[in-house]
Every structure is written in C-alpha cells, then in structure tokens.
Design an enzyme around this catalytic site. Structure first.
Site, PDB file in Angstrom:
ATOM      1  N   SER A  13      25.707  61.541 111.698  1.00  0.00           N
ATOM      2  CA  SER A  13      26.936  62.340 111.823  1.00  0.00           C
ATOM      3  C   SER A  13      27.816  61.848 112.964  1.00  0.00           C
ATOM      4  O   SER A  13      29.047  61.875 112.865  1.00  0.00           O
ATOM      5  CB  SER A  13      26.587  63.820 112.035  1.00  0.00           C
ATOM      6  OG  SER A  13      25.786  63.978 113.190  1.00  0.00           O
ATOM      7  N   SER A 144      14.349  54.206 120.217  1.00  0.00           N
ATOM      8  CA  SER A 144      13.662  54.819 121.353  1.00  0.00           C
ATOM      9  C   SER A 144      14.683  54.972 122.474  1.00  0.00           C
ATOM     10  O   SER A 144      15.798  55.469 122.275  1.00  0.00           O
ATOM     11  CB  SER A 144      12.476  53.934 121.744  1.00  0.00           C
ATOM     12  OG  SER A 144      11.857  54.383 122.914  1.00  0.00           O
ATOM     13  N   TYR A 158      11.770  64.455 127.450  1.00  0.00           N
ATOM     14  CA  TYR A 158      12.480  63.447 126.646  1.00  0.00           C
ATOM     15  C   TYR A 158      11.683  62.145 126.662  1.00  0.00           C
ATOM     16  O   TYR A 158      11.434  61.540 125.614  1.00  0.00           O
ATOM     17  CB  TYR A 158      13.888  63.243 127.195  1.00  0.00           C
ATOM     18  CG  TYR A 158      14.702  62.214 126.429  1.00  0.00           C
ATOM     19  CD1 TYR A 158      15.027  62.419 125.098  1.00  0.00           C
ATOM     20  CD2 TYR A 158      15.139  61.039 127.049  1.00  0.00           C
ATOM     21  CE1 TYR A 158      15.777  61.473 124.390  1.00  0.00           C
ATOM     22  CE2 TYR A 158      15.887  60.099 126.358  1.00  0.00           C
ATOM     23  CZ  TYR A 158      16.205  60.322 125.026  1.00  0.00           C
ATOM     24  OH  TYR A 158      16.936  59.373 124.328  1.00  0.00           O
ATOM     25  N   LYS A 162       9.791  59.928 123.583  1.00  0.00           N
ATOM     26  CA  LYS A 162      10.075  58.519 123.283  1.00  0.00           C
ATOM     27  C   LYS A 162       8.850  57.637 123.557  1.00  0.00           C
ATOM     28  O   LYS A 162       8.631  56.646 122.857  1.00  0.00           O
ATOM     29  CB  LYS A 162      11.295  58.037 124.082  1.00  0.00           C
ATOM     30  CG  LYS A 162      12.607  58.752 123.715  1.00  0.00           C
ATOM     31  CD  LYS A 162      13.056  58.483 122.279  1.00  0.00           C
ATOM     32  CE  LYS A 162      14.473  58.990 122.004  1.00  0.00           C
ATOM     33  NZ  LYS A 162      14.918  58.762 120.622  1.00  0.00           N
TER      34      LYS A 162
END
Ligand SMILES: NC(=O)c1ccc[n+]([C@@H]2O[C@H](COP(=O)([O-])OP(=O)(O)OC[C@H]3O[C@@H](n4cnc5c(N)ncnc54)[C@H](OP(=O)(O)O)[C@@H]3O)[C@@H](O)[C@H]2O)c1
Length: 298
Positions: A13, A144, A158, A162
């Site tokens: 998007s 990543s 976060y 990853k």
C-alpha cells in the site's frame, strides 16, 4: 527462471512495498501488489497504484492480503497462481516498528508485532513453497532491517521480530537450495517511508514514567534515524538487482543502508561462523548450497 518474473509483494500500500511494485513492473516483471483491505482503508492507495499501472501499461495486479490471516494469504497466493500460472518471487515486506522501553510493551503488543513481522512470512512461505517446489525454482525474499542484527534501547521487540525473521530465512536458505529455491534477506537501514508515522509505541505509560531520563531515548532514536534516512528508491533498486541476479548466484544477505553501523562486519563474521558450524556438524557435503557458487557470496 524466466527473465520476466511473477512477483508477489506483501504490504504494497505504501513505502517500500509500493516502490518495489512500481520498480519491478517498470522492468516488465508481473507484480501482484498485495495489501490489507484495498477496497476500504487502502482504497486510496490501491486506486493510485491501479491508476499508475493503467497510465504506464504496467503489469500490476492489486490483491487483498493480510499477513496475519491464513485464509487471506491462501486466497491471494491461489489468485496469483491462477492468473499467472506460477510464482517466482515472494517478497515478505509487510511489517511495522514498535518503539518504546521493553518493560512498557504489553504482551499483546509484542504478540501482535510477531504475528505480522515474523508469523506473516511464516504463513506466506508455507503457502508459496509447494508452488515453487513444483517449479523447482523460486525466491523467498525477506525484508529484515539493520535492526535484524543490532539492538538499540527502545528497539528490543522490533529487533526481536527481525532477528527471528533472519534466523528463519537463513534456515530456509540451507534447506531449500538443493530444490532450486533461494531464500534471501534484505537489511535496509533507515529510509524515508511512512514507517516512523506508522510506528506503534509502548502502551504502558505508567511503566515508562518510572524510567526518568531514559524515557526520552525512544524519541531521540527516532529523531536520529529520521535525520539519516535515505531515499527509499535505493532499496527498490537493490531489490530489482537481487531479483535479476541469476539463480544460484544470489547472496544470503544484502545490507542496503545510508549508514552501516558495522552490520556488514557482523554479516561477514556470521558467514564464517555459519560455515564452521555446518562443517563441524558434518553437513557441508549434504547442503548443495554450500558446495555451489552461492557459498562464495553468502
Ligand atoms: N523504512 C525504513 O527505514 C525501514 C528500515 C528497515 C526495515 N524496514 C521494513 O520495511 C518494511 C516496509 O516498511 P516501510 O518502511 O515501507 O513502511 P510502511 O510504509 O509503513 O509500510 C508497511 C507496510 O506493511 C503493511 N502491513 C502492516 N501490517 C500488515 C498486515 N497485517 N498485512 C499486510 N500488510 C501489512 C502496511 O499496510 P497498511 O497500509 O494496511 O497498514 C504497509 O503497506 C517493513 O517490514 C519494515 O520493518 C523499513
């Protein structure tokens, strides 16, 4: 693999995903630009992409895909294969950042993050792999982050998402190479996309407020990252180059960043340590990947 490839991208998007879609389609690749709710919350984004595709006659198809929903993933992959007859590249791009002191992140926030950033690619890979195996070719690409190798305060969850993604992607690279399927990791540094605006912050403010001056760290880090952010087209150009690199010649990891922070050194050391591990486990001869051309450039 055909020179014009069929590519499914999650999270198209905005940001990287949208740029990947346009950059790859402009080079003639057939792109399934997937996103959540293209007729509702992403109606404006989906119609902008469709309008650009129509204007420039680009082979882009917009499909609904929420990476946290198994049925949605299956439906989008089925629609891709029904339309294009194959799927050459799956780009696991959908994801978001969660910023805040670790203790102030609720369990629910942490689970939701992992459901998107880690289990999202788990779902995509499980659904596309049977198709790639039939073809005996394909690329699983994992977007990543430099934060998939290094950790700052306020980035713990976060980074965890990853790091988890990197571990899975690396394991796939060993397991799938003999079937002609490659797993690659792209580690972008800070780039200008809506990522900072879409960042979720740790919900437990009462906990945050007990940290004194330390509670300023998330804002400092976000400001520093924003100030060094590069042009996101660099990452899209890198993704195009990776996809157009012949099968068997791709690296496992690609760091693309305005500032490396030494992540390249970690990658180089890790490559050596992993080779030692596989050798030590007596697996080097079993994994075609390690014997082929690819090992030189992992
Ligand atoms: N920009 C950077 O500096 C940077 C650096 C390193 C890594 N990355 C990684 O790059 C990837 C793309 O981020 P971006 O920078 O392009 O930011 P972005 O513009 O915020 O893009 C994130 C995309 O993920 C989508 N998404 C979130 N949850 C989803 C779900 N459940 N199902 C499907 N799509 C979902 C968003 O869709 P909606 O519109 O529906 O929310 C959006 O399209 C992320 O994985 C991010 O961690 C970014």
């Amino acid at each position: 693999m055909n020179s014009n490839q069929v590519v499914l991208i999650t999270g198209s998007s905005t940001g990287f995903g949208r740029l990947f879609a346009l950059t790859l389609a402009r080079k003639g690749h057939t792109v399934f630009a997937t996103m959540r709710d293209p007729g509702g919350r992403n109606a404006k984004n989906s119609s902008e992409i469709r309008a650009l595709a129509e204007k420039d006659s680009l082979p882009i198809y917009v499909l609904e895909l929420d990476v946290t929903d198994d049925v949605s993933v299956e439906r989008a992959v089925d629609a891709t294969v029904a339309k294009a007859g194959r799927i050459d590249v799956a780009i696991n791009n959908a994801g978001y950042a969660l910023s805040g002191l670790a203790e102030a992140v609720t369990t629910e926030q942490a689970q939701r993050l992992m459901d998107t950033n880690f289990f999202g690619p788990v779902r995509i890979n499980r659904v596309v792999l049977p198709h790639m195996r039939r073809q005996r070719s394909g690329v699983l690409m994992h977007i990543s982050s430099g934060a998939g190798r290094i950790v700052g305060p306020s980035m713990g969850f976060y980074s965890a998402s990853k790091f988890a993604l990197e571990a899975l992607a690396e394991s796939y690279s060993y397991e799938l190479a003999s079937q002609g399927i490659e797993s690659v990791i792209v580690q972008p540094g800070p780039y200008e996309t809506p990522v900072i605006g879409n960042m979720v912050t740790a919900a437990d403010e009462a906990r945050t407020n007990t940290y004194g001056a330390v509670k300023q760290i998330p804002a400092k880090i976000n400001a520093a990252l924003s100030s060094m952010a590069g042009n996101a087209q660099e990452v899209a150009d890198a993704v195009l180059r990776i996809i157009e690199t012949p099968a068997g010649e791709k690296q496992l990891r690609y760091l693309v960043s305005p500032e490396t922070f030494g992540v390249d050194q970690i990658n180089a050391l890790s490559k050596q340590v992993q080779a030692n591990l596989l050798e030590g486990l007596g697996l080097a001869a079993d994994i075609k990947f390690l014997k082929g051309k690819a090992v030189a450039s992992v």
